[in-house]
Write an enzyme that holds these catalytic residues in place. Structure first.
Site, mmCIF file in Angstrom:
data_model
loop_
_atom_site.group_PDB
_atom_site.id
_atom_site.type_symbol
_atom_site.label_atom_id
_atom_site.label_comp_id
_atom_site.label_asym_id
_atom_site.label_seq_id
_atom_site.Cartn_x
_atom_site.Cartn_y
_atom_site.Cartn_z
ATOM 1 C CB SER A 133 -1.012 -0.351 1.037
ATOM 2 O OG SER A 133 -1.319 1.028 1.543
ATOM 3 C CE1 TYR A 157 -3.788 -2.202 5.217
ATOM 4 C CE2 TYR A 157 -2.927 -0.404 4.908
ATOM 5 C CZ TYR A 157 -3.844 -1.437 4.775
ATOM 6 O OH TYR A 157 -3.494 -1.567 3.150
ATOM 7 C CE LYS A 161 -1.748 -4.424 3.886
ATOM 8 N NZ LYS A 161 -2.303 -5.575 2.886
HETATM 9 P P1 NAD Z 1 -11.050 -6.665 1.455
HETATM 10 O O1 NAD Z 1 -11.417 -6.710 2.758
HETATM 11 O O2 NAD Z 1 -13.133 -6.510 0.416
HETATM 12 O O3 NAD Z 1 -10.560 -7.726 1.407
HETATM 13 C C1 NAD Z 1 -9.464 -8.437 1.539
HETATM 14 C C2 NAD Z 1 -10.095 -10.076 1.573
HETATM 15 O O4 NAD Z 1 -9.741 -11.008 2.360
HETATM 16 C C3 NAD Z 1 -12.102 -9.885 2.599
HETATM 17 O O5 NAD Z 1 -12.754 -10.726 1.735
HETATM 18 C C4 NAD Z 1 -11.530 -10.512 3.814
HETATM 19 O O6 NAD Z 1 -13.022 -11.781 4.269
HETATM 20 C C5 NAD Z 1 -10.302 -11.802 3.711
HETATM 21 N N1 NAD Z 1 -8.957 -11.477 4.973
HETATM 22 C C6 NAD Z 1 -8.797 -11.121 5.532
HETATM 23 N N2 NAD Z 1 -8.041 -11.304 6.403
HETATM 24 C C7 NAD Z 1 -7.832 -12.872 6.155
HETATM 25 C C8 NAD Z 1 -7.328 -14.783 6.904
HETATM 26 N N3 NAD Z 1 -6.979 -14.504 8.217
HETATM 27 N N4 NAD Z 1 -8.019 -15.222 5.857
HETATM 28 C C9 NAD Z 1 -8.560 -15.219 4.881
HETATM 29 N N5 NAD Z 1 -9.146 -14.377 4.463
HETATM 30 C C10 NAD Z 1 -8.362 -13.176 4.232
HETATM 31 O O7 NAD Z 1 -9.901 -5.525 1.057
HETATM 32 P P2 NAD Z 1 -9.594 -4.797 -0.372
HETATM 33 O O8 NAD Z 1 -9.775 -2.856 -0.640
HETATM 34 O O9 NAD Z 1 -9.779 -5.366 -1.746
HETATM 35 O O10 NAD Z 1 -7.825 -4.771 -0.261
HETATM 36 C C11 NAD Z 1 -7.038 -6.151 -0.702
HETATM 37 C C12 NAD Z 1 -5.690 -5.724 -0.232
HETATM 38 O O11 NAD Z 1 -5.764 -4.553 -1.080
HETATM 39 C C13 NAD Z 1 -5.783 -5.507 1.195
HETATM 40 O O12 NAD Z 1 -3.904 -6.956 1.464
HETATM 41 C C14 NAD Z 1 -5.184 -4.509 1.149
HETATM 42 O O13 NAD Z 1 -4.279 -3.782 2.485
HETATM 43 C C15 NAD Z 1 -4.784 -4.210 0.064
HETATM 44 N N6 NAD Z 1 -4.518 -2.650 -0.087
HETATM 45 C C16 NAD Z 1 -5.729 -2.256 -0.026
HETATM 46 C C17 NAD Z 1 -6.519 -0.132 -0.554
HETATM 47 C C18 NAD Z 1 -7.784 -0.309 -0.742
HETATM 48 O O14 NAD Z 1 -7.427 1.059 -0.700
HETATM 49 N N7 NAD Z 1 -8.786 -1.316 -0.927
HETATM 50 C C19 NAD Z 1 -5.274 -0.310 -0.407
HETATM 51 C C20 NAD Z 1 -3.755 -0.123 -0.831
HETATM 52 C C21 NAD Z 1 -3.839 -1.380 -0.240
#
Ligand code: NAD
Ligand code: UDP
Length: 346
Positions: A133, A157, A161
């Protein structure tokens, strides 16, 4: 008779694949001819997304409802299927919550990754793309932000990362056969152009675009703009918003590179558009897409926010041959299409 032999079909394991970015990436993977398998514990997503993926692609991806920290269960999946590579989205992602409950974040994000990498090692699966991120850059950065900017993560958080990036780098240092892409996303927004899939935050959204779209659909009265006294053109915060399908396609581009072993060492790459838009600009663009006025009020700054953050995108272009194609109008139109057709999400 029970057949214990693995089929010759090669899979990409997508952890967190029912989540927002994961589900859109699954669609892009299927479109590019890959066979994704999803592992997700549904802690922040709904299983009904699978039917939407099928509606869009004609294929229902294999799905395991499972916590990644369950190493034994994960091992069984690797025993059963021939997995070629992994895209690791699973994790918790709410910055504010991570400040209030740091252990929850360190425990889930770090332990999941360790469990995953242990099982990958056991099965000699050594290709991984990790969802990092732009939050790892923190406050000290100059814009546009290059990958070699000194990371100064400002929340538990963001620390998870950066720690996971380091864990993966150390795994490579111990075994240079690993091929690793560490993708630092800027602000993913928007939805699949069909309107069938999009962002479905649980509870009140923390992020700007889903909050605006919920106001537009009548779920909240007004958008709260967190401060208009930043040193930016209109005083509101500037971010690099990227369409989630561009981001998804960026993963396909990165997967192709790690498959052909183009990256000799773990590669950190920004995924953004390189353009910054202010909160007011986003609000106005959304009003245009939705064809309605969106009420707002200016409130005080949100603690921890910075004035401006956008990516230097040269490395992604050079290494992946990838560049975001969709503009702000597309992001807002697709977010609105999704939200107006699914006012309560999935
Ligand atoms: P999201 O919460 O929609 O998706 C993450 C998924 O991981 C969820 O479906 C959740 O149920 C699952 N999950 C969490 N812990 C788990 C575990 N221990 N075992 C199995 N499943 C698990 O989030 P997103 O927006 O799709 O983000 C995806 C990734 O991208 C994340 O790692 C997030 O940190 C990173 N990210 C997101 C953003 C953003 O703004 N959305 C920005 C930068 C980085
Ligand atoms: N923001 C806002 N009101 C909201 C949510 C966000 O004014 O309800 C602002 C926030 O201060 C920042 C920008 O919108 O300037 C993007 O915030 P978001 O939480 O979406 O992303 P991040 O802070 O992670 O960049």
């Amino acid at each position: 008779m029970k057949n214990n032999k693995k089929s010759s079909k090669r899979f990409v394991l997508v952890t967190g694949g029912t989540g927002y970015i994961g589900s859109h990436t699954v669609v892009a993977l299927i479109a590019a001819g890959y066979n994704p398998i999803i592992v997700d514990n549904l802690s922040n997503s709904k299983v009904s997304v699978l039917k939407r993926i099928k509606k869009i692609t004609g294929k229902l991806p294999l799905f395991y409802k499972m916590d990644l920290r369950n190493t034994m269960a994960l091992n069984k999946i690797f025993q059963k299927h021939s997995i070629a590579s992994v895209i690791h989205f699973a994790g918790f992602k709410a910055v504010g919550e991570s400040v209030a409950e740091p252990l929850k974040y360190y425990e889930n994000n770090i332990q999941s990754t360790i469990s995953l990498c242990k099982v990958m090692n056991m099965h000699s699966v050594k290709k991984i793309i990790f969802s990092s991120s732009a939050s790892v850059y923190g406050e000290a950065s100059v814009v546009p932000i290059k990958e070699n900017s000194l990371p100064v993560p400002a929340s538990p958080y963001a620390c998870t990362k950066l720690m996971i990036e380091q864990i993966l780098i150390d795994i490579y240092l111990a075994d240079p056969f690993w091929r690793i892409a560490l993708l630092r996303y800027f602000n993913p927004v928007g939805a699949h152009e069909s309107g069938l899939m999009g962002e479905d935050p649980q509870g009140i959204p923390n992020n700007l675009m889903p909050y605006i779209s919920q106001v537009a659909v009548g779920r909240h009265k007004k958008v709260n703009i967190f401060g208009n006294d930043y040193p930016t053109d209109d005083g509101t915060g500037v971010r690099d918003y990227i369409h989630v399908m561009d981001l998804a396609e960026g993963h396909v581009a990165a997967l192709k590179k790690i498959e052909t072993a183009t990256f000799k060492k773990p590669q950190i790459i920004n995924l953004g558009t390189g353009k910054g838009y202010s909160v007011i600009e986003i609000l106005r663009a959304f009003e245009k897409a939705a064809g309605k006025v969106i009420p707002y009020r200016i409130t005080k700054r949100r603690p921890g926010d910075i004035a401006a953050c956008y990516a230097d995108i040269k490395l992604a272009k050079k290494l992946l041959g990838w560049k975001a194609k969709r503009n702000l109008a597309d992001m807002c139109a697709d977010a609105w299409h999704w939200q107006s057709q699914n006012p309560k999400g999935y």
